[in-house]
Design a protein around this motif. Sequence first.
Motif, PDB file in Angstrom:
ATOM      1  N   UNK A 285       0.878  -1.077   0.029  1.00  0.00           N
ATOM      2  CA  UNK A 285      -0.068  -0.210   0.061  1.00  0.00           C
ATOM      3  C   UNK A 285       1.092   1.369  -0.033  1.00  0.00           C
ATOM      4  N   UNK A 286       0.517   2.409  -0.111  1.00  0.00           N
ATOM      5  CA  UNK A 286       1.021   3.656  -0.210  1.00  0.00           C
ATOM      6  C   UNK A 286       0.330   4.595   0.912  1.00  0.00           C
ATOM      7  N   UNK A 287       1.399   4.880   1.501  1.00  0.00           N
ATOM      8  CA  UNK A 287       0.845   5.899   2.747  1.00  0.00           C
ATOM      9  C   UNK A 287       1.435   7.317   2.285  1.00  0.00           C
ATOM     10  N   UNK A 288       0.672   8.504   2.929  1.00  0.00           N
ATOM     11  CA  UNK A 288       0.915   9.757   2.752  1.00  0.00           C
ATOM     12  C   UNK A 288      -0.161  10.528   1.824  1.00  0.00           C
ATOM     13  N   UNK A 289      -0.250  11.763   1.668  1.00  0.00           N
ATOM     14  CA  UNK A 289      -1.105  12.547   0.925  1.00  0.00           C
ATOM     15  C   UNK A 289      -0.377  13.628   0.274  1.00  0.00           C
ATOM     16  N   UNK A 290       0.902  13.907   0.591  1.00  0.00           N
ATOM     17  CA  UNK A 290       1.572  15.027   0.168  1.00  0.00           C
ATOM     18  C   UNK A 290       2.354  14.838  -1.133  1.00  0.00           C
ATOM     19  N   UNK A 291       2.101  15.548  -2.140  1.00  0.00           N
ATOM     20  CA  UNK A 291       2.815  15.574  -3.207  1.00  0.00           C
ATOM     21  C   UNK A 291       3.465  17.043  -3.671  1.00  0.00           C
ATOM     22  N   UNK A 292       4.107  17.147  -4.740  1.00  0.00           N
ATOM     23  CA  UNK A 292       4.838  18.469  -4.941  1.00  0.00           C
ATOM     24  C   UNK A 292       4.652  18.548  -6.659  1.00  0.00           C
TER      25      UNK A 292
END
Length: 643
Positions: A285-292
């Motif tokens: 799975x992928x954790x986190x919700x911050x992108x750039x």
Amino acid sequence: MYDGTTTAQLGNVTLAGLVGSDTVSAAGSTGSFDTKNVGTGKSVDGSGLSLAGTDARNYVLDTSAQVATAAITPKSVTATATAGDKVYDGTTTAQLGNVTLAGLVGSDTVSAAGSTGSFDTKNVGTGKSVDGSGLSLAGTDAGNYVLDTSAQVATAAITPKSVTATATAGDKVYDGTTTAQLGNVTLAGLVGSDTVSAAGSTGSFDTKNVGTGKSVDGSGLSLAGTDAGNYVLDTSAQVATAAITPKSVTATATAGDKTYDGTTAEHLTDVKPTAGDVVSGDDLRVAGNTGTFADKNAGAQKAVFGAGLSLTGADAGNYVLDGSSAVATASIAPKSIAATATVAGKTFDGNTNAQLSDVVLNAGDIVAGDDIHVNGGRGSFADQNVGRSKSVSGSGLSLAGTDAGNYVLDTHAEVGKADIVANYSPVAAVAPVQGVNGTAKSDQNASGSGSNTAGNGIATRDGAPQSIAGLYDAPRPGSAPQGANDANAVTTVLDTSIVRANGWTSLALGDEKEQPATHNTLVLYRAEAAHKLDNKGTFEVVDQGNDIALEGVANLAFKTPDLAGQGSDWVHGVVARADGELIEMHVRLLNDGTLVVNLPSNIAHQRDEDAASYGLAVAKKQLGVHVQAIKAVVLEASNSQQG
């Protein structure tokens, strides 16, 4: 053959030493060896013989005397033993134990010496025959026996010899399996010059998981060659080490559009690994919700990267998230920014143009550190009408600076306020003082209070000017008006006014009748000096009988008029403005369609459109020329050309 006794079997016994023809014979067939032991040419007596016959009693037989020689041969015995199983070593040697002899006589003292035998072959097998090739006999009576060492004494097994392999194993990217690729496989532990080789090129990592220096066995190898059957390959043993590197995966997400804020930060939702990148059955799975964003700047459908994302799940250690691949696209919209300025008030001119100064951007709208400023000094009033504290927008402003592309100037927003003050007054067109309309209006104004006089081109009143203007017959140049108190000469005849809006000028002729509109497009010039005409623009003219309107349009190509050309005589009349001033107008129509309007000095600087409308009205009323016949209008200062 040795039997543990001295008994010998005799035959062909003859007697020696008989007298004459005495009848004597030997009875019996046994004798005795000198010893029971094996030997050749051994002395045998006649111990088992006796004399018989008529004369036997006359003789005595010496039974201790040798009667013959013979051999006692060794007795063959066999052995039984236990033979130990062994691992193949390329020889037939067998290890024996618990050896016992069979075939011994009585209590003879004989034993087996030695502890080795021989397998029937060197090769691997079970229940293999083992003889006593390494045995011998020992003991007091051993000489009387012979051991058959070629006889089987036991059975035992030769088991395959375990050999190991070494190889090179290639590193691989995690694929969820333990399979390893091998090369340069060599075997260790072979005997002598045995012909054995390794077949196969695969092995197995100790686990499927990522790691460096991981143990790889030879699970996919086998043995080949003439002597391969005598060996067994330990496929569970390590043959090499290699690495399993993490599998690169990408992620997908939903990224929302945002307004420029000077940062690359972006919020992500619905973040998950790309399905095709994950090994079936793995927990990832992928954790986190911050992108750039790639940069902070405004733009449409910009790539968004998962800089703040990480992998979780039981199998996360076997993967690495590819941070160089975009996870989504989104837009950064320019940030709206407003300006403030000092706005100059103006006199009504029929348009919304406004002059701005001291223009600055609202500091609170600018991201700290950004390079942005405003260019331009033109704005727009909300409308062209007269008014106080009218709102002005920055319609003519633009942004500049390194970061200007990240902002959008709200040119509709108010940048300041200013006044538009009135600059027009009622005016009149020229017409002869005759006919029903002229007479009626003349009569009405003649009955008004105060005296009206005209002289030297100026109409005067003893009271304040009224908001109407009149039409007069024009006095001849240099002549006096018809009479100082002649109402027909000086009083107002026709209500008129000029109205302007958005580049449109309308001369209203109050007492004229409305007629179907006629249209024309003409070019307007000012004669600033002899033979020098200044093009003031192209105008559409609409004549509705009681109204002549001019509106600026796109430039029309027209040959510059030649004022020396042929045309009509000059005609003239007087315009009486509401301020009481008389304006003597002279017009002349050239053959090429150019209307020349001669302006007196007191209106030399009248607006071009106003002066043109006066001239068009004069031409219509005095020359009978409608606007459709006119191609251009030239406004010139008063000179000696007029008749």
